[in-house]
Motif scaffolding. Sequence first.
Motif, PDB file in Angstrom:
ATOM      1  N   SER A 273       0.785  -1.237   0.000  1.00 41.38           N
ATOM      2  CA  SER A 273       0.000   0.000   0.000  1.00 41.38           C
ATOM      3  C   SER A 273       0.819   1.291   0.000  1.00 41.38           C
ATOM      4  CB  SER A 273      -0.948  -0.010   1.208  1.00 41.38           C
ATOM      5  OG  SER A 273      -1.758  -1.172   1.191  1.00 41.38           O
ATOM      6  N   ASP A 275       1.926   3.059   2.304  1.00 40.67           N
ATOM      7  CA  ASP A 275       1.695   4.039   3.377  1.00 40.67           C
ATOM      8  C   ASP A 275       2.992   4.385   4.093  1.00 40.67           C
ATOM      9  OD1 ASP A 275      -0.955   3.846   2.669  1.00 40.67           O
ATOM     10  OD2 ASP A 275      -1.516   2.562   4.350  1.00 40.67           O
ATOM     11  N   THR A 350       0.663  10.610  -4.183  1.00 37.17           N
ATOM     12  CA  THR A 350       0.366   9.674  -5.269  1.00 37.17           C
ATOM     13  C   THR A 350       0.388   8.226  -4.806  1.00 37.17           C
ATOM     14  OG1 THR A 350       1.254  11.187  -6.936  1.00 37.17           O
ATOM     15  CG2 THR A 350       1.128   8.853  -7.536  1.00 37.17           C
ATOM     16  N   GLU A 353      -2.603   6.033  -3.104  1.00 37.81           N
ATOM     17  CA  GLU A 353      -3.829   5.732  -3.836  1.00 37.81           C
ATOM     18  C   GLU A 353      -3.536   4.773  -4.980  1.00 37.81           C
ATOM     19  OE1 GLU A 353      -6.034   9.074  -5.155  1.00 37.81           O
ATOM     20  OE2 GLU A 353      -6.091  10.042  -3.189  1.00 37.81           O
ATOM     21  N   SER A 354      -4.450   3.829  -5.202  1.00 38.43           N
ATOM     22  CA  SER A 354      -4.361   2.907  -6.336  1.00 38.43           C
ATOM     23  C   SER A 354      -5.775   2.481  -6.705  1.00 38.43           C
ATOM     24  CB  SER A 354      -3.513   1.685  -5.976  1.00 38.43           C
ATOM     25  OG  SER A 354      -3.355   0.842  -7.104  1.00 38.43           O
ATOM     26  N   ARG A 355      -6.119   2.549  -7.966  1.00 37.90           N
ATOM     27  CA  ARG A 355      -7.470   2.177  -8.399  1.00 37.90           C
ATOM     28  C   ARG A 355      -7.708   0.686  -8.176  1.00 37.90           C
ATOM     29  NH1 ARG A 355      -5.316   5.658 -11.938  1.00 37.90           N
ATOM     30  NH2 ARG A 355      -6.431   7.603 -12.367  1.00 37.90           N
ATOM     31  N   ASP A 362       2.035   4.230  -9.449  1.00 36.23           N
ATOM     32  CA  ASP A 362       3.178   4.141  -8.538  1.00 36.23           C
ATOM     33  C   ASP A 362       4.461   3.768  -9.260  1.00 36.23           C
ATOM     34  OD1 ASP A 362       2.355   1.536  -9.088  1.00 36.23           O
ATOM     35  OD2 ASP A 362       2.940   0.781  -7.125  1.00 36.23           O
TER      36      ASP A 362
END
Length: 484
Positions: A273, A275, A350, A353-355, A362
């Motif tokens: 992810s 984070d 950026t 977030e990932s669809r 990324d």
Amino acid sequence: MPDSPAPQSPQSATTAAAPAPARQSLAEAGIPLGPLDGRYRAAVAPLADHLSEAALNRNRLHVEVEWFIHLSRRQVLPGLAALTAEQENGLRAIVTDFGPEGVAELAEIEAVTVHDVKAVEYYIGRRLEGLGLGHLKPLVHFACTSEDINNLSYAVGVRDAVVDVWLPAARAAVGTLRELAASAAGIPMLSRTHGQPATPTTLGKEIAVFVFRLERQLARIERQEYLGKINGATGTYAAHLSAAPDADWPEVSRTFVEHLGLTWNPLTTQIESHDWQAELYADVARFNRILHGFCVDVWSYISIGYFAQIPVAGATGSSTMPHKVNPIRFENAEANLELSNALLDSLGATLVESRWQRDLTDSTSQRNIGVALGHSVLALSNVTKGMKQLKVAEPVLEGDLDANWEVLGEAVQTVMRAQAIAGVEGMDDPYERLKELTRGHRVDGARMREFVAGLGLEPDAEARLMALTPASYTGLAEELARGV
């Protein structure tokens, strides 16, 4: 009717543009596009060992090889035996021997595969026969999606870049501040709140404030976790269970990620992810911003003469003004800290977030991590060098203090308040009386002492104020500076 004259071009006939000379192609000569790989290469070169494209590929090789060895040691697949020590060493040599020739070979493979991680898989596969492991070629990249390899490779690269390059550079820069805070702990200095003369401090105490702030950020960065995952195309271990349903795949994943020196992320989509990256980049950016504020302050102190710059032999300050010694180190640092933060902020926004289960935003973003940290490392280098070229101009600080006796108005009116509370007569309206004496007026030592003498203070309070000067009105500044 005669023909109208032809319209004149923007350039008159007598000033026609000279034909462009034939030029050699700088691109074909391999000239770097950006300054970090050109003008500033020496300051940031160590980052290339961790965050360049070649370093990313070496880390990919490392992750693929270690996954191969991990699966063999745990014998998670039917018929899979543990490797010999010689075979494990041979596999790891694929990584340690990776150099310019390997980079070129990998590029040739990728030109065919048009897929960077697949090229790494084939690169390793080519070498298995020589290790007596040709029959285990299917074990390379087993049950992995590209992001299983990439997220771990980036985590290893970023961790090593921060620990081995950025943190030492940051500590070196903060170390120069710490030295100045100690040596200037007792040097009185006029404060300037809102740019106006204010209660004196010491130069060392003001530098120590930055030391404390920066070291707090370093402590946060030193505690940073670097997360990783290896759980398949959508994070479900579906392919793993299809091949070996009896294996404890989450445990295999956890032990492998921790074997790489990373923190295991147990629950992801196709991608880790990111984070932790956003957290890290926010902390580095905050450190950069604090350091930027320091550079602005030092630049300003130089401009009013508090610091003298030590000339560098042979250096030119201005192409036309021979007397100039410009604070270029701090100006360069400011600009590079801003560039670093622009990238770090963008990465942090950026990457989190990932669809749905995965998009590719990324992928290209992470290729700029080295650039983001590179601008910060360059700034740190300039701060370290700049601090070593400063000398405290104590006579200037002393003169500034002596010209601003009105700053003692705070002390006088505060003592008057204390006297009033103690029951001393005549201490009415202390703030207003000092405001009338000092606001918008220059007050010298003689006038301030004359005012104090006429207040009717108790003897010990009057003696304290009569002995006070702007240079001695620094409270606990020296002790606070030395405490840091």
